[in-house]
Write an enzyme that holds these catalytic residues in place. Structure first.
Site, PDB file in Angstrom:
ATOM      1  N   CYS A 168     -36.509 -60.353  33.313  1.00 53.63           N
ATOM      2  CA  CYS A 168     -36.838 -59.891  31.966  1.00 53.63           C
ATOM      3  C   CYS A 168     -36.870 -58.369  31.918  1.00 53.63           C
ATOM      4  O   CYS A 168     -37.880 -57.747  32.255  1.00 53.63           O
ATOM      5  CB  CYS A 168     -38.173 -60.462  31.504  1.00 53.63           C
ATOM      6  SG  CYS A 168     -38.592 -59.929  29.841  1.00 53.63           S
ATOM      7  N   CYS A 171     -39.559 -56.922  29.662  1.00 55.48           N
ATOM      8  CA  CYS A 171     -40.930 -56.961  30.205  1.00 55.48           C
ATOM      9  C   CYS A 171     -41.111 -55.886  31.281  1.00 55.48           C
ATOM     10  O   CYS A 171     -42.143 -55.244  31.364  1.00 55.48           O
ATOM     11  CB  CYS A 171     -41.234 -58.301  30.865  1.00 55.48           C
ATOM     12  SG  CYS A 171     -40.626 -59.727  30.015  1.00 55.48           S
ATOM     13  N   ASP A 172     -40.110 -55.716  32.133  1.00 52.32           N
ATOM     14  CA  ASP A 172     -40.306 -54.926  33.356  1.00 52.32           C
ATOM     15  C   ASP A 172     -39.515 -53.621  33.421  1.00 52.32           C
ATOM     16  O   ASP A 172     -39.806 -52.767  34.246  1.00 52.32           O
ATOM     17  CB  ASP A 172     -39.895 -55.773  34.578  1.00 52.32           C
ATOM     18  CG  ASP A 172     -40.739 -57.035  34.709  1.00 52.32           C
ATOM     19  OD1 ASP A 172     -41.893 -57.005  34.265  1.00 52.32           O
ATOM     20  OD2 ASP A 172     -40.236 -58.030  35.248  1.00 52.32           O
TER      21      ASP A 172
END
Ligand code: FAD
Ligand code: NAP
Length: 349
Positions: A168, A171-172
């Site tokens: 992701c 997300c990261d």
């Protein structure tokens, strides 16, 4: 008390089903998933897959524009204050999901932040068991548990999860470990295009490793990638090994050409897998018919009925073909209407 309808899942399918079921006075109980480390790693946290992305440009009704004022008034203040500032270009995935959740709450949906880990469909009413150990009885169930990201299955990939291997980018991607370094994205679908484009904000170069010489992605997304000077596509290629060390995490990948077998080492600070998804149906333990990939099978055309009477399915969990937010919302609506009619026929008003 026996619930008339329990909805499992908190993506566009689950919330749309909840809005319809709540407006039909069924006071649905929705399990949105649990906030566990395992769910974080699998990308199956509450609010579903769209909560992992940035802009959503193709959900009808949300053209480009600044939604901030509307979001301030539409979403409960305790959740609004935790949301990232609005970019002003349309609706973001997390914003869209919070709006859907709020709409379902407004009509009386009850929400539990828990996973369903077991169901007993051999009994009537059905019995559902949560991760926290409680049980719930229900006359009908809507399965809207969506899908989760796949990984390549390499030992070295597993070793560096959370140390440079991710599924992701949104997300990261902004983490310090990924800044100003070459990064690798694996896959050739829309997710890979989106992840690669997004990562160019942080990376020095983004390599896309794709096993064919043509992307599966939509034309518009593929063109954006091919026109981006920071993206370098390695066609006919696959990742053989993720390279790294304990201190630095991922330092590169060894790839091979699937035609010639030639190998090459790419220096990289991270690898993002965008190679498709697996439906979240393990908790059904074979009690509902699924296909060979685990997707729930609809037993009647244009209906959301499953092989078990009273169990309906909606969204990506039963759709290996369209897999869009708007189609998930559409089948969520259908599942709620199907459940409502089935409950009425059984006398469970
Ligand atoms: P999901 O969104 O997968 O949500 C299901 C949720 O249910 C899970 O996340 C979890 O919280 C919950 N759940 C799962 N198992 C359990 C359980 N056992 N108990 C309780 N709860 C459970 N589509 C578009 O149309 N436009 C886009 O721009 C777009 N961008 C995308 C970007 C990315 C990075 C990804 C990965 C997908 C994107 N998609 C997009 C696809 C879209 O997100 C999905 O089609 C859609 O979210 C599917 O909705 P769903 O409701 O079926 O399930
Ligand atoms: P996808 O369309 O299934 O694409 C998966 C890609 O990964 C394919 O290119 C596939 O290669 C490759 N792949 C699969 N297994 C692999 C393996 N073991 N090793 C190497 N490569 C592998 O999945 P997705 O990109 O996640 O998209 C899922 C759905 O969400 C789609 O319907 C998509 O349209 C939607 N989505 C939409 C948007 C948007 O509209 N903005 C953004 C993201 C996702 P092959 O091509 O060779 O099979």
């Amino acid at each position: 008390m026996t619930e008339r309808v329990v909805i499992i899942g908190s993506g566009p399918a689950g919330w749309s089903a909840a809005i319809y079921a709540a407006r039909a006075n069924l006071t649905p109980l929705l399990f949105e998933g649990a906030m566990t480390q395992e769910n974080y790693q699998n990308g199956t946290l509450p609010l579903g897959q769209l909560n992992l992305t940035t802009e959503v440009e193709n959900f009808a009704g949300f053209p480009a524009g600044n939604l901030s004022q509307f979001l301030d008034t539409a979403i409960a203040p305790d959740r609004r204050k935790t949301m990232a500032p609005h970019g002003g270009h349309g609706v973001s995935g997390p914003e869209l999901m919070e709006l859907m959740k709020q709409q379902a709450l407004n009509f009386g949906t009850r929400v539990e932040t828990d996973d369903i880990v077991n169901v007993d469909l051999s009994k009537r009413p059905f019995v559902l068991t949560t991760l926290s150990g409680t049980t719930v009885e229900a006359h009908s169930i809507i399965v809207a548990t969506g899908a989760r990201a796949n990984y390549l299955g390499l030992e070295s990939e597993d070793k560096y999860k959370n140390q440079g291997v991710s599924a992701c980018a949104v997300c990261d991607g902004a983490l310090p470990r990924f800044r100003n370094k070459p990064l690798v994205v694996v896959g050739g679908g829309d997710s890979a295009m989106e992840e690669a484009s997004y990562l160019t904000k942080f990376a020095s170069t983004v390599y896309i490793i794709h096993r064919r010489d043509e992307f599966r992605a939509s034309k518009i997304m593929a063109t954006r990638v091919l026109e981006n000077p920071k993206i370098n596509v390695k066609w006919f290629s696959k990742v053989e090994e993720v390279l790294g060390d304990e201190k630095a995490g991922v330092t590169g990948v060894r790839i091979s050409n699937v035609k010639s077998g030639e190998t090459e080492v790419l220096e990289a600070g991270g690898m993002f897998c965008a190679i498709g998804h697996t439906p979240n149906t393990a908790f059904l333990k074979g009690q509902v018919q699924t296909d060979d990939k685990g997707y729930v099978v609809y037993t009647e055309p244009f209906r959301t009925n499953t092989s078990v009477e009273g169990v309906f399915a909606a969204g990506d969990v039963a759709d290996s073909y369209y897999r869009q937010a708007i189609t998930s919302a559409g089948t969520g609506c259908m599942a709620a209407l199907d459940a409502e009619r089935w409950l009425a026929a059984q006398g469970h008003h």
